[in-house]
Design a protein around this motif. Structure first.
Motif, mmCIF file in Angstrom:
data_model
loop_
_atom_site.group_PDB
_atom_site.id
_atom_site.type_symbol
_atom_site.label_atom_id
_atom_site.label_comp_id
_atom_site.label_asym_id
_atom_site.label_seq_id
_atom_site.Cartn_x
_atom_site.Cartn_y
_atom_site.Cartn_z
ATOM 1 N N MET A 1 0.850 -1.197 0.000
ATOM 2 C CA MET A 1 0.000 0.000 0.000
ATOM 3 C C MET A 1 0.882 1.243 0.000
ATOM 4 O O MET A 1 1.886 1.296 0.704
ATOM 5 N N ALA A 2 0.506 2.214 -0.828
ATOM 6 C CA ALA A 2 1.306 3.425 -0.935
ATOM 7 C C ALA A 2 1.245 4.222 0.362
ATOM 8 O O ALA A 2 0.212 4.308 1.013
ATOM 9 N N LYS A 3 2.367 4.796 0.725
ATOM 10 C CA LYS A 3 2.438 5.605 1.931
ATOM 11 C C LYS A 3 1.875 6.988 1.650
ATOM 12 O O LYS A 3 2.146 7.591 0.623
ATOM 13 N N LYS A 4 1.080 7.486 2.569
ATOM 14 C CA LYS A 4 0.488 8.805 2.399
ATOM 15 C C LYS A 4 1.569 9.867 2.525
ATOM 16 O O LYS A 4 2.380 9.843 3.446
ATOM 17 N N VAL A 5 1.595 10.797 1.582
ATOM 18 C CA VAL A 5 2.636 11.808 1.575
ATOM 19 C C VAL A 5 2.119 13.095 2.191
ATOM 20 O O VAL A 5 0.919 13.301 2.353
ATOM 21 N N VAL A 6 3.057 13.957 2.543
ATOM 22 C CA VAL A 6 2.692 15.290 2.997
ATOM 23 C C VAL A 6 1.984 16.002 1.847
ATOM 24 O O VAL A 6 2.391 15.903 0.695
ATOM 25 N N LYS A 7 0.930 16.730 2.168
ATOM 26 C CA LYS A 7 0.094 17.290 1.114
ATOM 27 C C LYS A 7 0.530 18.683 0.657
ATOM 28 O O LYS A 7 -0.220 19.378 -0.012
ATOM 29 N N ASP A 8 1.743 19.106 1.015
ATOM 30 C CA ASP A 8 2.207 20.401 0.536
ATOM 31 C C ASP A 8 2.880 20.238 -0.824
ATOM 32 O O ASP A 8 3.002 19.123 -1.354
ATOM 33 N N LYS A 9 3.320 21.338 -1.386
ATOM 34 C CA LYS A 9 3.882 21.333 -2.737
ATOM 35 C C LYS A 9 5.104 20.430 -2.847
ATOM 36 O O LYS A 9 5.205 19.611 -3.769
ATOM 37 N N ASN A 10 6.027 20.565 -1.902
ATOM 38 C CA ASN A 10 7.247 19.766 -1.969
ATOM 39 C C ASN A 10 6.979 18.282 -1.756
ATOM 40 O O ASN A 10 7.662 17.428 -2.332
ATOM 41 N N GLY A 11 5.972 17.969 -0.929
ATOM 42 C CA GLY A 11 5.626 16.568 -0.715
ATOM 43 C C GLY A 11 5.102 15.919 -1.981
ATOM 44 O O GLY A 11 5.463 14.787 -2.318
ATOM 45 N N ILE A 12 4.236 16.632 -2.689
ATOM 46 C CA ILE A 12 3.701 16.126 -3.958
ATOM 47 C C ILE A 12 4.816 16.025 -4.994
ATOM 48 O O ILE A 12 4.896 15.052 -5.753
ATOM 49 N N LEU A 13 5.681 17.023 -5.006
ATOM 50 C CA LEU A 13 6.803 17.032 -5.948
ATOM 51 C C LEU A 13 7.709 15.827 -5.727
ATOM 52 O O LEU A 13 8.099 15.138 -6.679
ATOM 53 N N GLU A 14 8.016 15.546 -4.479
ATOM 54 C CA GLU A 14 8.881 14.407 -4.165
ATOM 55 C C GLU A 14 8.216 13.089 -4.536
ATOM 56 O O GLU A 14 8.857 12.187 -5.091
ATOM 57 N N ALA A 15 6.915 12.967 -4.247
ATOM 58 C CA ALA A 15 6.198 11.736 -4.580
ATOM 59 C C ALA A 15 6.187 11.503 -6.086
ATOM 60 O O ALA A 15 6.360 10.374 -6.559
ATOM 61 N N TYR A 16 6.004 12.570 -6.848
ATOM 62 C CA TYR A 16 5.975 12.448 -8.309
ATOM 63 C C TYR A 16 7.337 12.014 -8.847
ATOM 64 O O TYR A 16 7.430 11.111 -9.691
ATOM 65 N N THR A 17 8.396 12.656 -8.366
ATOM 66 C CA THR A 17 9.728 12.320 -8.877
ATOM 67 C C THR A 17 10.122 10.893 -8.504
ATOM 68 O O THR A 17 10.767 10.201 -9.294
ATOM 69 N N GLN A 18 9.715 10.436 -7.321
ATOM 70 C CA GLN A 18 10.009 9.060 -6.925
ATOM 71 C C GLN A 18 9.285 8.066 -7.825
ATOM 72 O O GLN A 18 9.856 7.042 -8.224
ATOM 73 N N GLU A 19 8.043 8.368 -8.156
ATOM 74 C CA GLU A 19 7.295 7.478 -9.043
ATOM 75 C C GLU A 19 7.892 7.484 -10.446
ATOM 76 O O GLU A 19 7.981 6.439 -11.102
ATOM 77 N N LEU A 20 8.317 8.654 -10.899
ATOM 78 C CA LEU A 20 8.932 8.763 -12.219
ATOM 79 C C LEU A 20 10.218 7.943 -12.281
ATOM 80 O O LEU A 20 10.484 7.247 -13.268
ATOM 81 N N LEU A 21 11.018 8.011 -11.224
ATOM 82 C CA LEU A 21 12.272 7.261 -11.182
ATOM 83 C C LEU A 21 12.033 5.750 -11.157
ATOM 84 O O LEU A 21 12.787 4.982 -11.753
ATOM 85 N N LYS A 22 10.980 5.333 -10.466
ATOM 86 C CA LYS A 22 10.694 3.902 -10.343
ATOM 87 C C LYS A 22 10.096 3.309 -11.615
ATOM 88 O O LYS A 22 10.405 2.182 -11.999
ATOM 89 N N THR A 23 9.229 4.072 -12.280
ATOM 90 C CA THR A 23 8.505 3.532 -13.434
ATOM 91 C C THR A 23 9.086 3.965 -14.773
ATOM 92 O O THR A 23 8.766 3.393 -15.807
ATOM 93 N N ASN A 24 9.930 5.007 -14.739
ATOM 94 C CA ASN A 24 10.553 5.534 -15.953
ATOM 95 C C ASN A 24 9.532 6.146 -16.920
ATOM 96 O O ASN A 24 9.791 6.277 -18.113
ATOM 97 N N GLU A 25 8.372 6.529 -16.393
ATOM 98 C CA GLU A 25 7.363 7.176 -17.221
ATOM 99 C C GLU A 25 6.401 7.972 -16.348
ATOM 100 O O GLU A 25 6.290 7.741 -15.145
ATOM 101 N N LYS A 26 5.709 8.918 -16.985
ATOM 102 C CA LYS A 26 4.728 9.717 -16.254
ATOM 103 C C LYS A 26 3.559 8.845 -15.816
ATOM 104 O O LYS A 26 3.229 7.855 -16.477
ATOM 105 N N PRO A 27 2.908 9.221 -14.711
ATOM 106 C CA PRO A 27 1.653 8.543 -14.349
ATOM 107 C C PRO A 27 0.634 8.703 -15.477
ATOM 108 O O PRO A 27 0.695 9.656 -16.255
#
Length: 217
Positions: A1-27
């Protein structure tokens, strides 16, 4: 289960970049991304309009981190203008190197695409403001209009210089990207020589370096 991230701008930014690095593509969609990190679309749109704007923010994040690092240095304010700019370059590219895989993904390994330029548009605005704030003074010119043109062009020339350095860094295969460090030193020196109309020795030296690295490779 995905871990809930901090809902501020930097938290969303970090979550997006981590997903991009893991999947090598945009959501697949904003909805799918928000669901994966357990936030609502409303929370996403409070900070970003779309993924392109989010990716654009990655580069301003690196810029802001660079400026913060420099401002925390007790010696930075005592530096002359050229040393301040060199310090910015070295610190900024340390940020990029620490996140090289992400940067290459975002810029598609340096492909000269219009989308890449859009991703750097906010960085361009902030960097030009930074350069203007340095108060770089061109040589005194006899024609007032020429002086105004030169002053307005300094930040734009600095931006083009930053982009050429970014391209060199993307292509650099030297250990520790040491050739990028040389590129930075020589290009900054050549740039200040150009602005002050000093002898062309350093500009020629920089040209020789580019020739050796790019033409003879």
């Amino acid at each position: 289960m995905a871990k809930k991230v901090v809902k501020d701008k930097n938290g969303i930014l970090e979550a997006y970049t981590q997903e991009l690095l893991k999947t090598n593509e945009k959501p697949k969609s904003v909805y799918a991304f928000c669901e994966s990190i357990k936030i609502s679309e409303k929370e996403f749109y409070e900070h970003f309009t779309n993924f392109d704007q989010l990716e654009e923010s990655v580069f301003t994040y690196f810029f802001e981190a660079t400026v913060k690092t420099l401002s925390n240095s007790k010696d930075y304010d005592s530096y002359d203008v050229k040393t301040k700019l060199l310090s910015f370059y070295f610190t900024f590219f340390e940020q990029l190197t620490a996140n090289r895989t992400l940067v290459l993904l975002l810029l598609e390994n340096g492909k000269p695409a219009l989308e890449n330029l859009k991703k750097l548009s906010s960085l361009r605005v902030e960097f030009k403001k930074y350069v203007d704030g340095l108060g770089i003074k061109p040589v005194d010119l006899p024609k007032e209009n020429l002086e105004k043109i030169q002053q307005k062009g300094i930040s734009e020339l600095a931006w083009l210089q930053l982009m050429s350095t970014l391209k060199f860094w993307i292509d650099d295969t030297s250990a520790g990207f040491e050739k990028t460090d040389v590129f930075i030193e020589k290009s900054i020196q050549a740039g200040f020589d150009f602005l002050s109309l000093e002898p062309l020795k350093n500009i020629i030296d920089f040209g020789k370096f580019i020739w050796q690295e790019k033409v003879k490779a």
